[in-house]
Design an enzyme around this catalytic site. Sequence first.
Site, PDB file in Angstrom:
ATOM      1  N   ASP A 135      -5.342  30.196  55.943  1.00  0.00           N
ATOM      2  CA  ASP A 135      -4.016  30.670  56.309  1.00  0.00           C
ATOM      3  C   ASP A 135      -3.319  31.757  55.230  1.00  0.00           C
ATOM      4  O   ASP A 135      -3.515  31.437  53.805  1.00  0.00           O
ATOM      5  CB  ASP A 135      -2.948  29.562  56.908  1.00  0.00           C
ATOM      6  CG  ASP A 135      -3.272  29.133  58.019  1.00  0.00           C
ATOM      7  OD1 ASP A 135      -4.405  29.476  58.751  1.00  0.00           O
ATOM      8  OD2 ASP A 135      -2.819  28.043  58.798  1.00  0.00           O
ATOM      9  N   LYS A 159      -2.081  34.941  60.381  1.00  0.00           N
ATOM     10  CA  LYS A 159      -1.888  35.540  61.765  1.00  0.00           C
ATOM     11  C   LYS A 159      -0.049  35.510  62.017  1.00  0.00           C
ATOM     12  O   LYS A 159       0.181  34.988  63.111  1.00  0.00           O
ATOM     13  CB  LYS A 159      -2.613  35.020  63.000  1.00  0.00           C
ATOM     14  CG  LYS A 159      -2.545  33.613  63.277  1.00  0.00           C
ATOM     15  CD  LYS A 159      -3.308  32.940  64.290  1.00  0.00           C
ATOM     16  CE  LYS A 159      -3.391  31.785  64.621  1.00  0.00           C
ATOM     17  NZ  LYS A 159      -3.555  30.693  63.820  1.00  0.00           N
ATOM     18  N   MET A 191       9.341  26.312  63.328  1.00  0.00           N
ATOM     19  CA  MET A 191       9.211  27.786  64.091  1.00  0.00           C
ATOM     20  C   MET A 191      10.489  28.115  64.976  1.00  0.00           C
ATOM     21  O   MET A 191      10.367  28.376  66.103  1.00  0.00           O
ATOM     22  CB  MET A 191       7.923  27.797  65.027  1.00  0.00           C
ATOM     23  CG  MET A 191       6.485  27.747  64.123  1.00  0.00           C
ATOM     24  SD  MET A 191       5.208  27.568  65.191  1.00  0.00           S
ATOM     25  CE  MET A 191       5.209  25.745  65.793  1.00  0.00           C
TER      26      MET A 191
END
Length: 537
Positions: free
Chosen positions: A46, A68, A183
């Site tokens: 990541d 991503k 998030m």
Amino acid sequence: MGAARGGPGAARPGVVYLVGAGPGDPGLFTLRGAELLATADVVLHDELVHPALLDGVREDAEVRSVGKRGGDRVLKDAKQAEIDAELVALGRAGRSVVRLKGGDPFLFGRGSEEAEALARAGVPFEVVPGVCSPLGATAYAGISLTHRNIASSVMIVSGVTRAGRSFDWSELASVRGTICVLMGMQALDAVVAGLTGPGRRDPATPAAAIQWGTRADQRVVSCRLDELPRRASEAGLQSPAVIVVGAVTGLRDALRWFDRKPLFGKRVLVTRPRHQARSTSRLIRLRGGEAVELATIEIRPPPDPARVTEAVRGLSGYDVVVFTSENGVACFFREVERLGLDARAFGAARLAAIGAGTAAALASRGVRPDIVPGEFRGEELAQALLSDPALAERLSARPAPRVRVLIPRALVAREVLPERLRAAGCEVDVVPVYETRPASAGRREELIRALSAGAIDVVMLTSSSTVDSLCELLGEGAAAQLDRVLLASIGPITTATAEKRGLRIGVTAEVSTTAGLLDALDRYFAGLQAAPASAGR
């Protein structure tokens, strides 16, 4: 700690390992993850994985970032499908694969989706858990997720669903423990509105946002829940961050520890060559700082390799072998091993090391030095050698027998040690086993950019050669460029070299080792922290 390639703990061909990289601090990486990382054929990682973890990858491994980040969910889903397909293809091709994922693979990391793709394709896989960000970030921020008198439960939620819609905050209406939101920073206003509305949280509930938790650039804002969007915006907090809601956040003032370390948040330039910088960088991270690795010198082979070969083959003829640097140990033993020899080649020779780091480098190769001076300088090493009972007895005998001394070192170095030994009657062979060269022009531009941008707070000067190479790399404006940062010297000789170059040294270590220099920096910054508190009393 790693496993030997092909050993019992090594990554197996045709198996995909979903490995949690932890929340940021590479020191929180698991032992199992480290041995797989050291033996895998392929590593797909990541974007947010700490770069230091990749130092443990096999030299010939294929390493690629498959991060991503971003807000376009369609693109992210397409990228995830590509990752799933690639893991399957690599496993079917018989490669051993580590899929290195931030935090824990199965906590909002889409690791379960990758595992499902592998299961459908019949590709064997294993899961190695990691310290997840809610646990790591809160611990480093001094926030206990549970407390016997305050909170007996924890709820971890995602700020958005897979479809991009907001979480159904009414699900939390009956939750009375701690809530962690991942998030959620990009929609913090909506998160707080959901918690204080359908989630039935009192607007005055203590809350916190933790950005880059467990790293030297960790930042924390703590306040009332309804003030969090404004306070986080004023502080410039962005993703990645963990939002914590509950009475436990009120414990931060009493329990915070990481961001109270004297070196916390300081960006420290490490100018040593890459193979040596790793251990220094780790020591800096343990003290709360962040290492900026940028080697100002390159270690090159010696100009006359035949002399090194001759010295190794003739080791049994020397009475003393003196090592003056870790690089000298590494380069000399490389030739010992190339010739198929080992520590027995030293025979009856006494071994000396200039300091603790050099002594440790010898010990790691099965050799313990007989002589290490109290102060790690050439003058003190010469005195320690001449005061050694076995050597002193031989040198004082009449007629004095020949005392042969070998010094494997850099091509360019101070001459005080060989000169004093020769003056005492020793026969000294100085054999260059490596040469230092200034770093490339590209490194110069990189360093100037970092200094100009304020991306460096401290520069560690670990030797006189480091000072010289740093100044030569920066050119005529070296003193002015370095005047904007704290210069920390490993000892008096290095300080004297720096001052001759017009540099202003802010810290000089009392003990001339890397640990001693970091201790001196700790004391310096601790004093700065204490000064405002003293002024306020």
